[in-house]
Design a protein around this motif. Structure first.
Motif, PDB file in Angstrom:
ATOM      1  N   VAL A  53       0.831  -1.215   0.000  1.00 22.69           N
ATOM      2  CA  VAL A  53       0.000   0.000   0.000  1.00 22.69           C
ATOM      3  C   VAL A  53       0.861   1.258   0.000  1.00 22.69           C
ATOM      4  O   VAL A  53       0.346   2.358  -0.243  1.00 22.69           O
ATOM      5  CB  VAL A  53      -0.975   0.030   1.197  1.00 22.69           C
ATOM      6  N   ALA A  54       2.158   1.113   0.247  1.00 21.25           N
ATOM      7  CA  ALA A  54       3.049   2.270   0.180  1.00 21.25           C
ATOM      8  C   ALA A  54       3.086   2.854  -1.232  1.00 21.25           C
ATOM      9  O   ALA A  54       3.366   4.048  -1.410  1.00 21.25           O
ATOM     10  CB  ALA A  54       4.458   1.888   0.634  1.00 21.25           C
ATOM     11  N   VAL A  55       2.814   2.015  -2.238  1.00 21.72           N
ATOM     12  CA  VAL A  55       2.751   2.533  -3.609  1.00 21.72           C
ATOM     13  C   VAL A  55       1.576   3.497  -3.740  1.00 21.72           C
ATOM     14  O   VAL A  55       1.668   4.514  -4.439  1.00 21.72           O
ATOM     15  CB  VAL A  55       2.638   1.378  -4.623  1.00 21.72           C
ATOM     16  N   ASP A  56       0.474   3.194  -3.071  1.00 14.71           N
ATOM     17  CA  ASP A  56      -0.666   4.117  -3.066  1.00 14.71           C
ATOM     18  C   ASP A  56      -0.266   5.447  -2.423  1.00 14.71           C
ATOM     19  O   ASP A  56      -0.683   6.518  -2.879  1.00 14.71           O
ATOM     20  CB  ASP A  56      -1.839   3.494  -2.302  1.00 14.71           C
ATOM     21  N   LEU A  57       0.552   5.374  -1.388  1.00 18.04           N
ATOM     22  CA  LEU A  57       1.064   6.586  -0.752  1.00 18.04           C
ATOM     23  C   LEU A  57       1.933   7.368  -1.725  1.00 18.04           C
ATOM     24  O   LEU A  57       1.842   8.604  -1.807  1.00 18.04           O
ATOM     25  CB  LEU A  57       1.862   6.223   0.508  1.00 18.04           C
ATOM     26  N   PHE A  58       2.763   6.667  -2.498  1.00 14.26           N
ATOM     27  CA  PHE A  58       3.587   7.330  -3.513  1.00 14.26           C
ATOM     28  C   PHE A  58       2.709   8.074  -4.519  1.00 14.26           C
ATOM     29  O   PHE A  58       3.039   9.191  -4.936  1.00 14.26           O
ATOM     30  CB  PHE A  58       4.455   6.315  -4.255  1.00 14.26           C
ATOM     31  N   PHE A  59       1.605   7.463  -4.931  1.00 12.56           N
ATOM     32  CA  PHE A  59       0.727   8.103  -5.914  1.00 12.56           C
ATOM     33  C   PHE A  59       0.107   9.380  -5.355  1.00 12.56           C
ATOM     34  O   PHE A  59       0.005  10.395  -6.058  1.00 12.56           O
ATOM     35  CB  PHE A  59      -0.373   7.135  -6.353  1.00 12.56           C
ATOM     36  N   VAL A  60      -0.316   9.342  -4.091  1.00  9.19           N
ATOM     37  CA  VAL A  60      -0.884  10.544  -3.477  1.00  9.19           C
ATOM     38  C   VAL A  60       0.183  11.633  -3.364  1.00  9.19           C
ATOM     39  O   VAL A  60      -0.080  12.811  -3.665  1.00  9.19           O
ATOM     40  CB  VAL A  60      -1.477  10.218  -2.091  1.00  9.19           C
ATOM     41  N   ILE A  61       1.391  11.252  -2.943  1.00  7.33           N
ATOM     42  CA  ILE A  61       2.485  12.218  -2.848  1.00  7.33           C
ATOM     43  C   ILE A  61       2.781  12.819  -4.219  1.00  7.33           C
ATOM     44  O   ILE A  61       2.986  14.033  -4.351  1.00  7.33           O
ATOM     45  CB  ILE A  61       3.751  11.569  -2.261  1.00  7.33           C
ATOM     46  N   SER A  62       2.791  11.984  -5.259  1.00  3.07           N
ATOM     47  CA  SER A  62       3.036  12.486  -6.615  1.00  3.07           C
ATOM     48  C   SER A  62       1.966  13.474  -7.036  1.00  3.07           C
ATOM     49  O   SER A  62       2.267  14.531  -7.602  1.00  3.07           O
ATOM     50  CB  SER A  62       3.087  11.325  -7.610  1.00  3.07           C
ATOM     51  N   GLY A  63       0.702  13.123  -6.782  1.00  7.06           N
ATOM     52  CA  GLY A  63      -0.370  14.053  -7.121  1.00  7.06           C
ATOM     53  C   GLY A  63      -0.181  15.386  -6.446  1.00  7.06           C
ATOM     54  O   GLY A  63      -0.407  16.447  -7.050  1.00  7.06           O
ATOM     55  N   PHE A  64       0.262  15.364  -5.191  1.00  3.85           N
ATOM     56  CA  PHE A  64       0.476  16.581  -4.414  1.00  3.85           C
ATOM     57  C   PHE A  64       1.677  17.375  -4.923  1.00  3.85           C
ATOM     58  O   PHE A  64       1.564  18.561  -5.270  1.00  3.85           O
ATOM     59  CB  PHE A  64       0.683  16.202  -2.948  1.00  3.85           C
ATOM     60  N   VAL A  65       2.814  16.724  -5.004  1.00  2.00           N
ATOM     61  CA  VAL A  65       4.067  17.415  -5.348  1.00  2.00           C
ATOM     62  C   VAL A  65       4.069  17.894  -6.795  1.00  2.00           C
ATOM     63  O   VAL A  65       4.471  19.036  -7.082  1.00  2.00           O
ATOM     64  CB  VAL A  65       5.271  16.489  -5.076  1.00  2.00           C
ATOM     65  N   ILE A  66       3.636  17.039  -7.719  1.00  2.00           N
ATOM     66  CA  ILE A  66       3.643  17.416  -9.131  1.00  2.00           C
ATOM     67  C   ILE A  66       2.648  18.536  -9.397  1.00  2.00           C
ATOM     68  O   ILE A  66       2.901  19.439 -10.205  1.00  2.00           O
ATOM     69  CB  ILE A  66       3.349  16.199 -10.022  1.00  2.00           C
ATOM     70  N   SER A  67       1.511  18.506  -8.706  1.00  2.00           N
ATOM     71  CA  SER A  67       0.542  19.598  -8.872  1.00  2.00           C
ATOM     72  C   SER A  67       1.102  20.910  -8.346  1.00  2.00           C
ATOM     73  O   SER A  67       0.957  21.959  -8.988  1.00  2.00           O
ATOM     74  CB  SER A  67      -0.756  19.260  -8.139  1.00  2.00           C
ATOM     75  N   LEU A  68       1.750  20.873  -7.187  1.00  2.00           N
ATOM     76  CA  LEU A  68       2.378  22.084  -6.661  1.00  2.00           C
ATOM     77  C   LEU A  68       3.383  22.647  -7.656  1.00  2.00           C
ATOM     78  O   LEU A  68       3.443  23.859  -7.897  1.00  2.00           O
ATOM     79  CB  LEU A  68       3.083  21.781  -5.335  1.00  2.00           C
ATOM     80  N   SER A  69       4.186  21.762  -8.247  1.00  2.00           N
ATOM     81  CA  SER A  69       5.196  22.195  -9.210  1.00  2.00           C
ATOM     82  C   SER A  69       4.547  22.790 -10.456  1.00  2.00           C
ATOM     83  O   SER A  69       4.952  23.856 -10.937  1.00  2.00           O
ATOM     84  CB  SER A  69       6.083  21.002  -9.589  1.00  2.00           C
ATOM     85  N   ALA A  70       3.530  22.103 -10.980  1.00  2.00           N
ATOM     86  CA  ALA A  70       2.865  22.583 -12.193  1.00  2.00           C
ATOM     87  C   ALA A  70       2.153  23.910 -11.939  1.00  2.00           C
ATOM     88  O   ALA A  70       2.254  24.847 -12.750  1.00  2.00           O
ATOM     89  CB  ALA A  70       1.872  21.529 -12.688  1.00  2.00           C
ATOM     90  N   PHE A  71       1.449  24.004 -10.822  1.00  2.00           N
ATOM     91  CA  PHE A  71       0.739  25.249 -10.505  1.00  2.00           C
ATOM     92  C   PHE A  71       1.724  26.403 -10.309  1.00  2.00           C
ATOM     93  O   PHE A  71       1.478  27.531 -10.734  1.00  2.00           O
ATOM     94  CB  PHE A  71      -0.100  25.066  -9.240  1.00  2.00           C
ATOM     95  N   SER A  72       2.843  26.109  -9.659  1.00  2.00           N
ATOM     96  CA  SER A  72       3.852  27.138  -9.438  1.00  2.00           C
ATOM     97  C   SER A  72       4.439  27.626 -10.762  1.00  2.00           C
ATOM     98  O   SER A  72       4.668  28.827 -10.952  1.00  2.00           O
ATOM     99  CB  SER A  72       4.965  26.593  -8.540  1.00  2.00           C
TER     100      SER A  72
END
Length: 375
Positions: A53-72
């Motif tokens: 389930v840590a892979v699911d955690l990676f996906f949530v982190i990616s959604g968060f971090v990549i969105s922050l980067s794209a929005f910035s």
């Protein structure tokens, strides 16, 4: 940490979460590959028995971090072509070199016959193009853990094109839309795959974990990125003292209840409710953990967490190297599960450090040129 303009740029403790997720996957695979039956079946350590389930955690982190980067990036330029180039350059520099290297090492040392089998070259090509997760026979054929990279890269394409709209649309639209897509996809997979066939649960796993089936996890990360960028989110992270106990308590309750739900339906793949809905609840639980890391940015906490944050820094390498290490040692009779744990973890971390220092970090530094502002 806040940029002078007020835009949230970086949350150091996210790396602690990444490191923990990577180690969770490593220990989970050690338990399964070395048939470590004596590993605890109760207590806190039982977490590692479901370390996948840590892979699911990676996906949530990616959604968060990549969105922050794209929005910035979109805040800094109105030139879409410049934005696309900047986004693509950074994502390719981060993912592609180590993915290609670990695939090559896996083939050379674990499956060298692939170089001499004309049918295997199609597997190599799909892995090079990050589409191997779309084919049941290809997913897991080369360094099996990298199935998640294909889903990640496909998500990067989606977020690259949709970020300008995701930045503005109502949050409930993202939430409802992602749940409809994910639940519909996972329900269709459940109803069209057979657990009693020769492949067992594998085909159900392959098709369920393709991007449409995981989009709610990425979306939860996107929504959290939207929240921390909002004025109310900034106030919550800097002025609301209650966050220091409310968020940890909420995270603990969600983690506990998620584990209770899972172990009550531990066969998982034969349950319509678990296959279709559980990952959404898991995503909400993961969001609480990411938010927890966002709430604690005090200098003393960041300083004391340095070793754990470094593990997060090299977590991509830990994730991609560990299966090659396991496959190299798993047939040694003297290496039981308990003995394998320190050996596999230490060697994996050594490989991850080397690849970070000499490959990942220099490449990322070369490609991380600043984006010129174009208002």
């Amino acid at each position: 940490m806040f940029h002078s303009s007020g835009t949230i740029m970086f949350f150091p403790l996210i790396d602690v979460l990444r490191g923990f997720a990577a180690i969770s996957v490593v220990i989970f695979h050690i338990i399964s590959h070395f048939n470590w039956d004596s590993f605890p079946k109760s207590g806190p350590l039982v977490w590692f028995r479901i370390g996948w389930v840590a892979v699911d955690l990676f996906f949530v982190i990616s959604g968060f971090v990549i969105s922050l980067s794209a929005f910035s990036t979109l805040d800094k330029t109105s030139d879409r072509i410049l934005y696309y180039r900047h986004f693509i350059r950074h994502r390719l520099a981060r993912i592609v070199p180590l993915h290609y290297l670990t695939c090559l090492v896996f083939i050379v040392f674990i499956m060298p016959f692939m170089f001499f089998d004309h049918r295997a070259w199609w597997h190599i090509i799909t892995h090079l193009l990050f589409i191997h997760n779309l084919f049941a026979d290809h997913q897991g054929s080369i360094n099996g853990v990298n199935w998640s990279l294909a889903a990640e890269m496909q998500f990067y394409l989606v977020i690259m094109f949709l970020a300008p709209y995701l930045k503005k649309v109502p949050w409930w639209g993202i939430l409802i839309g992602s749940m409809i897509v994910a639940w519909s996809w996972r329900a269709a997979v459940f109803l069209t795959t057979d657990l009693h066939g020769p492949t067992g649960v594998f085909h159900r796993f392959v098709f369920e974990t393709q991007l449409p089936g995981m989009i709610d996890e990425f979306a939860c990360g996107i929504l959290l990125a939207r929240f921390v960028r909002s004025e109310s989110g900034k106030r919550f992270l800097t002025q609301n003292v209650q966050r220091l106990w409310l968020v940890p308590l909420s995270a603990m309750c969600l983690v506990y209840s998620a584990q209770r739900i899972f172990w009550h339906h531990a066969t998982f793949w034969d349950s319509f409710g678990m296959v279709v809905f559980f990952r959404t609840y898991l995503a909400i639980t993961c969001v609480s953990l990411v938010l927890l890391c966002c709430c604690f940015n005090q200098k003393i906490v960041v300083k004391l967490s340095a070793p754990l944050r470094y593990l997060g820094t090299i977590s991509f390498g830990v994730y991609l190297w560990h299966l090659s290490v396991i496959m190299s040692f798993k047939h040694m009779d003297w290496l039981s599960g308990g003995r394998a744990l320190p050996v596999i973890v230490i060697i994996t971390i050594i490989f991850a450090v080397i690849s970070w220092v000499f490959i990942e970090k220099p490449i990322m530094a070369y490609f991380s040129r600043k984006l010129p502002r174009n208002d």
